[in-house]
Design a protein around this motif. Structure first.
Motif, mmCIF file in Angstrom:
data_model
loop_
_atom_site.group_PDB
_atom_site.id
_atom_site.type_symbol
_atom_site.label_atom_id
_atom_site.label_comp_id
_atom_site.label_asym_id
_atom_site.label_seq_id
_atom_site.Cartn_x
_atom_site.Cartn_y
_atom_site.Cartn_z
ATOM 1 N N LEU A 160 -90.818 -68.531 5.220
ATOM 2 C CA LEU A 160 -91.980 -69.332 5.581
ATOM 3 C C LEU A 160 -92.073 -70.615 4.773
ATOM 4 N N SER A 161 -91.532 -70.600 3.554
ATOM 5 C CA SER A 161 -91.588 -71.806 2.731
ATOM 6 C C SER A 161 -90.484 -72.789 3.111
ATOM 7 N N SER A 162 -89.504 -72.304 3.840
ATOM 8 C CA SER A 162 -88.378 -73.146 4.215
ATOM 9 C C SER A 162 -88.498 -73.559 5.677
ATOM 10 N N SER A 163 -88.922 -74.777 5.899
ATOM 11 C CA SER A 163 -89.005 -75.252 7.274
ATOM 12 C C SER A 163 -87.769 -76.064 7.643
ATOM 13 N N GLN A 164 -86.936 -76.327 6.663
ATOM 14 C CA GLN A 164 -85.720 -77.119 6.879
ATOM 15 C C GLN A 164 -84.598 -76.204 7.371
ATOM 16 N N LEU A 165 -84.024 -76.580 8.487
ATOM 17 C CA LEU A 165 -82.895 -75.832 9.023
ATOM 18 C C LEU A 165 -81.601 -76.322 8.381
ATOM 19 N N THR A 166 -80.645 -75.409 8.223
ATOM 20 C CA THR A 166 -79.308 -75.834 7.809
ATOM 21 C C THR A 166 -78.680 -76.562 8.998
ATOM 22 N N ASN A 167 -77.602 -77.268 8.769
ATOM 23 C CA ASN A 167 -76.922 -77.965 9.867
ATOM 24 C C ASN A 167 -76.501 -76.985 10.959
ATOM 25 N N HIS A 168 -75.976 -75.836 10.528
ATOM 26 C CA HIS A 168 -75.526 -74.822 11.488
ATOM 27 C C HIS A 168 -76.703 -74.271 12.288
ATOM 28 N N GLN A 169 -77.823 -73.995 11.599
ATOM 29 C CA GLN A 169 -79.009 -73.491 12.296
ATOM 30 C C GLN A 169 -79.543 -74.526 13.284
ATOM 31 N N ALA A 170 -79.580 -75.785 12.887
ATOM 32 C CA ALA A 170 -80.055 -76.843 13.772
ATOM 33 C C ALA A 170 -79.176 -76.933 15.029
ATOM 34 N N GLU A 171 -77.871 -76.803 14.826
ATOM 35 C CA GLU A 171 -76.937 -76.840 15.954
ATOM 36 C C GLU A 171 -77.191 -75.658 16.897
ATOM 37 N N LYS A 172 -77.373 -74.469 16.325
ATOM 38 C CA LYS A 172 -77.608 -73.279 17.140
ATOM 39 C C LYS A 172 -78.970 -73.332 17.837
ATOM 40 N N LEU A 173 -79.980 -73.871 17.166
ATOM 41 C CA LEU A 173 -81.294 -73.999 17.785
ATOM 42 C C LEU A 173 -81.231 -74.969 18.964
ATOM 43 N N LYS A 174 -80.445 -76.029 18.817
ATOM 44 C CA LYS A 174 -80.261 -76.981 19.912
ATOM 45 C C LYS A 174 -79.583 -76.284 21.099
ATOM 46 N N GLU A 175 -78.588 -75.451 20.809
ATOM 47 C CA GLU A 175 -77.931 -74.692 21.874
ATOM 48 C C GLU A 175 -78.929 -73.749 22.554
ATOM 49 N N LEU A 176 -79.769 -73.092 21.753
ATOM 50 C CA LEU A 176 -80.764 -72.166 22.304
ATOM 51 C C LEU A 176 -81.766 -72.875 23.198
ATOM 52 N N SER A 177 -82.068 -74.132 22.883
ATOM 53 C CA SER A 177 -83.077 -74.867 23.658
ATOM 54 C C SER A 177 -82.662 -75.032 25.115
ATOM 55 N N ARG A 178 -81.385 -74.912 25.388
ATOM 56 C CA ARG A 178 -80.911 -75.006 26.775
ATOM 57 C C ARG A 178 -81.222 -73.738 27.568
ATOM 58 N N TYR A 179 -81.651 -72.685 26.853
ATOM 59 C CA TYR A 179 -81.869 -71.391 27.493
ATOM 60 C C TYR A 179 -83.322 -70.944 27.409
ATOM 61 N N LEU A 180 -84.270 -71.858 27.548
ATOM 62 C CA LEU A 180 -85.684 -71.498 27.459
ATOM 63 C C LEU A 180 -86.119 -70.558 28.579
ATOM 64 N N HIS A 181 -85.434 -70.583 29.705
ATOM 65 C CA HIS A 181 -85.838 -69.757 30.837
ATOM 66 C C HIS A 181 -84.808 -68.672 31.135
ATOM 67 N N GLU A 182 -84.002 -68.340 30.146
ATOM 68 C CA GLU A 182 -82.988 -67.297 30.300
ATOM 69 C C GLU A 182 -83.068 -66.346 29.113
ATOM 70 N N ASP A 183 -82.487 -65.173 29.285
ATOM 71 C CA ASP A 183 -82.415 -64.218 28.186
ATOM 72 C C ASP A 183 -81.380 -64.698 27.175
ATOM 73 N N VAL A 184 -81.679 -64.472 25.897
ATOM 74 C CA VAL A 184 -80.787 -64.901 24.824
ATOM 75 C C VAL A 184 -80.556 -63.728 23.879
ATOM 76 N N HIS A 185 -79.336 -63.576 23.424
ATOM 77 C CA HIS A 185 -78.998 -62.558 22.435
ATOM 78 C C HIS A 185 -78.414 -63.265 21.222
ATOM 79 N N LEU A 186 -79.029 -63.053 20.046
ATOM 80 C CA LEU A 186 -78.518 -63.648 18.807
ATOM 81 C C LEU A 186 -77.779 -62.584 18.022
ATOM 82 N N SER A 187 -76.601 -62.916 17.563
ATOM 83 C CA SER A 187 -75.816 -61.994 16.756
ATOM 84 C C SER A 187 -75.112 -62.791 15.667
ATOM 85 N N ALA A 188 -75.272 -62.362 14.424
ATOM 86 C CA ALA A 188 -74.638 -63.040 13.287
ATOM 87 C C ALA A 188 -74.735 -62.110 12.079
#
Length: 123
Positions: A41-69
């Motif tokens: 909660l104290s960290s609102s800054q995304l890592t570069n990798h997280q920002a990239e993955k969040l951008k990828e996820l944004s393309r799937y707002l109306h689809e099911d998504v599975h995160l695995s890592a």
């Protein structure tokens, strides 16, 4: 993963026993999750990798998504950010969060509510 699976105390006590130490440790998972939640909660800054993955996820707002890592990669953090985007984009948004244990599920809801509250307009 050991904390999430409640195996940490077992693993630590096994290691201590191998060293000849007979006292047993108890692990408070609630304390761990509180610390983990505070750090997320104290960290609102995304890592570069997280920002990239969040951008990828944004393309799937109306689809099911599975995160695995791997553990600690920020899956829950990204899931919360994605959930907020999904719920903000549609009043019909639905989220299904599956976790290996109940505690993480409760913390997901807590984080989601905290981020949602902070993203609401102030009046």
């Amino acid at each position: 993963d050991a904390v999430l699976n409640d195996d940490l105390a077992f693993l630590l006590n096994g290691a201590l026993e191998k060293c000849g130490i007979t006292e047993e440790l108890a692990v408070d998972n609630t304390s761990f999750f509180n610390q983990y939640a505070a750090s997320l909660l104290s960290s609102s800054q995304l890592t570069n990798h997280q920002a990239e993955k969040l951008k990828e996820l944004s393309r799937y707002l109306h689809e099911d998504v599975h995160l695995s890592a791997p553990a600690g990669a920020g899956k829950s953090f990204l899931a919360i950010r994605h959930a907020i985007s999904k719920l903000s984009s549609s009043s019909q948004g639905k989220i299904l969060f599956i976790s290996p244990n109940r505690s993480l599920g409760f913390y997901f809801v807590r984080w989601l509510l905290t981020y949602a509250k902070s993203s609401l307009p102030t009046m």
